[in-house]
Write a protein that holds these residues in place. Structure first.
Motif, short mmCIF file in Angstrom:
data_model
loop_
_atom_site.label_atom_id
_atom_site.label_comp_id
_atom_site.label_asym_id
_atom_site.label_seq_id
_atom_site.Cartn_x
_atom_site.Cartn_y
_atom_site.Cartn_z
N LYS A 101 -8.91 -42.64 60.07
CA LYS A 101 -9.76 -43.54 59.29
C LYS A 101 -10.84 -42.76 58.56
O LYS A 101 -11.38 -41.80 59.11
CB LYS A 101 -10.40 -44.52 60.30
N GLN A 126 -23.91 -50.18 60.38
CA GLN A 126 -24.82 -49.29 61.10
C GLN A 126 -25.53 -48.35 60.12
O GLN A 126 -24.87 -47.77 59.26
CB GLN A 126 -24.05 -48.44 62.08
N PHE A 179 -21.75 -63.95 58.89
CA PHE A 179 -22.61 -62.88 59.38
C PHE A 179 -21.81 -61.58 59.33
O PHE A 179 -20.65 -61.56 59.73
CB PHE A 179 -23.08 -63.13 60.83
N GLY A 234 -14.94 -46.48 52.37
CA GLY A 234 -14.33 -47.38 53.36
C GLY A 234 -15.25 -48.56 53.64
O GLY A 234 -14.83 -49.73 53.64
N ASN A 235 -16.54 -48.28 53.84
CA ASN A 235 -17.51 -49.35 54.07
C ASN A 235 -17.56 -50.28 52.86
O ASN A 235 -17.67 -51.50 52.99
CB ASN A 235 -18.93 -48.79 54.28
N ALA A 283 -15.57 -53.77 53.39
CA ALA A 283 -16.53 -54.81 53.78
C ALA A 283 -17.47 -55.21 52.63
O ALA A 283 -17.38 -56.32 52.11
CB ALA A 283 -17.34 -54.33 54.99
P1 TYM Z 1 -19.65 -49.87 60.74
O1 TYM Z 1 -21.08 -49.60 60.45
O2 TYM Z 1 -18.84 -48.81 61.41
O3 TYM Z 1 -18.89 -50.24 59.41
C1 TYM Z 1 -19.40 -51.23 58.52
C2 TYM Z 1 -18.23 -52.00 57.89
O4 TYM Z 1 -17.36 -51.11 57.18
C3 TYM Z 1 -16.03 -51.28 57.63
N1 TYM Z 1 -15.34 -49.97 57.60
C4 TYM Z 1 -14.19 -49.74 56.97
N2 TYM Z 1 -13.37 -50.55 56.27
C5 TYM Z 1 -12.24 -50.01 55.74
N3 TYM Z 1 -11.91 -48.68 55.90
C6 TYM Z 1 -12.70 -47.84 56.60
N4 TYM Z 1 -12.37 -46.56 56.74
C7 TYM Z 1 -13.90 -48.36 57.18
N5 TYM Z 1 -14.89 -47.81 57.93
C8 TYM Z 1 -15.76 -48.81 58.17
C9 TYM Z 1 -16.15 -51.78 59.05
O5 TYM Z 1 -14.99 -52.47 59.46
C10 TYM Z 1 -17.35 -52.69 58.95
O6 TYM Z 1 -16.98 -53.97 58.46
N6 TYM Z 1 -19.74 -52.80 64.77
C11 TYM Z 1 -19.91 -52.77 63.34
C12 TYM Z 1 -21.25 -53.29 62.89
C13 TYM Z 1 -21.63 -54.62 63.43
C14 TYM Z 1 -21.12 -55.89 63.01
C15 TYM Z 1 -21.79 -56.85 63.79
C16 TYM Z 1 -20.16 -56.25 62.07
C17 TYM Z 1 -22.55 -54.87 64.38
N7 TYM Z 1 -22.66 -56.19 64.60
C18 TYM Z 1 -21.52 -58.21 63.65
C19 TYM Z 1 -19.88 -57.63 61.94
C20 TYM Z 1 -20.57 -58.57 62.71
C21 TYM Z 1 -19.79 -51.35 62.85
O7 TYM Z 1 -20.03 -50.42 63.56
O8 TYM Z 1 -19.49 -51.24 61.54
#
Ligand code: TYM
Length: 332
Positions: A194, A9, A5, A17-18, A22
């Motif tokens: 970040k 957002q 899972f 980064g996203n 991920a």
């Molecule tokens: P979010 O929306 O901030 O980010 C989504 C995914 O992108 C990764 N990410 C990064 N990876 C590397 N470098 C970066 N600069 C960078 N910025 C963002 C995040 O680590 C993430 O994987 N809380 C979470 C969303 C969420 C979630 C969950 C994730 C809600 N429920 C359950 C996993 C399982 C979030 O705010 O991600």
């Protein structure tokens, strides 16, 4: 059974980064795991949102998932608000989570800022909803970027506390999967921060929808130091911006940072940046083209989300029923 899972957002556009931290990993993992990918619109509410923009972003993130290579036929793609079990389990888990655990969360401290009393309760409780997202599917693996590590540790703690309290081996302890070279992509303007959607400067990030000219401009303006690229990764240690660009290049090229240095050592960053632009455009242009195509048929995106929500609901409501039975909550 192993089940993934993860979620993002729907706030503003997704960035590199996203993608590197991920989304790209999700694409390769979908072959090995039963996969559930969520657009976490309820999490977005922890900060103020414009309703029309939130709705548009939810569809756009869906389009980004699919354009990046997530297959909606094989994976479940849905938006969080469409499956009520997330919110219900979040309440249940919040009653099993000591406030002391939440007080440790660094992201809350950063996002709430100085005026903590004015921060929404939802921003504080956010990691409990995230735990519920994962646990309502009894997911075993959670692929995320490094910034989510602390939240995942909390999810494991909550799962363990629930299992102990009811003396049942009910929730698997979800394993974080923090994979690849770019687990923490940094801002293009400041290598100690970040890369983030909330940074005021659009020059700090490359968005998945940026066109070739914008990518070129942002990379050219990216901060670096005057030294050429070094020979070994150890020499990047105190050069945050240089390290970040080498990391981004390596992740996009699918090689190690050392391989990248073997190729570019001794060259100036001006030349390296040209190669980085070519590579970034080559990898990102097909995604943004496909996103635009998908966004031209919002009806189809909504159909994909509806189908995903139906499948997610079937799993989540069966698990929630078991949870209610364990707790002693009467079900009709
Ligand atoms: P979010 O929306 O901030 O980010 C989504 C995914 O992108 C990764 N990410 C990064 N990876 C590397 N470098 C970066 N600069 C960078 N910025 C963002 C995040 O680590 C993430 O994987 N809380 C979470 C969303 C969420 C979630 C969950 C994730 C809600 N429920 C359950 C996993 C399982 C979030 O705010 O991600």
């Amino acid at each position: 059974m192993n089940r993934i899972f993860s979620g993002m957002q729907p706030t503003r556009q997704l960035h590199l980064g996203n993608y590197l931290g991920a989304l790209r990993n999700w694409v390769s993992l979908q072959d090995q795991f039963e996969s559930i990918f969520c657009i976490v619109d309820l999490h977005a509410l922890t900060l103020p949102q414009d309703p029309a923009v939130l709705l548009g972003n939810t569809r756009e993130v869906t389009a980004a998932y699919i354009a990046a290579g997530i297959d909606p036929e094989r994976c479940i793609i849905f938006n969080q608000a469409a499956v009520a079990a997330h919110s219900e389990l979040s309440w249940i888990l919040s009653c099993h989570t000591p406030m002391g655990w939440l007080n440790r969360m660094t992201q809350f401290k950063e996002k709430a800022g100085k005026h903590r009393e004015n921060a929404a309760l939802g921003l504080y409780a956010y990691p409990v909803l995230m735990a519920a997202d994962i646990l309502v599917y009894k997911a075993t693996h959670v692929p995320v970027g490094e910034d989510q590590k602390q939240h995942l540790e909390l999810a494991r703690d909550i799962a363990g506390a629930f299992n102990r309290h009811y003396d049942k081996d009910f929730f698997p302890l979800p394993e974080p999967q923090i994979l690849g070279e770019a687990t923490r992509v940094m801002s293009l303007r400041d290598g100690t921060k970040k890369m983030s959607k909330s940074d005021e400067s659009d020059y700090s990030r490359i968005n998945l929808t940026d066109d070739a000219d914008t990518i070129a401009l942002k990379v050219r303006k990216a901060k670096t130091d005057p030294d050429p690229l070094p020979e070994s990764v150890e020499d990047l240690e105190k050069r945050a911006e240089a390290d970040n660009l080498v990391t981004i290049y390596s992740a996009l090229a699918g090689t190690s940072r050392q391989d990248t240095l073997d190729r570019f050592a001794g060259q100036q960053f001006s030349g390296f940046k040209g190669a980085l632009v070519d590579l970034a455009v080559d990898k990102l242009a097909p995604i943004s083209t496909e996103m635009n195509r998908l966004m031209s048929d919002v009806g189809e995106i909504d159909r994909i989300l509806r189908r995903g929500a139906d499948k997610a609901n079937a799993i989540a409501s069966a698990n929630l029923a078991d949870i209610k039975d364990i707790i002693g909550l009467l079900r009709p």
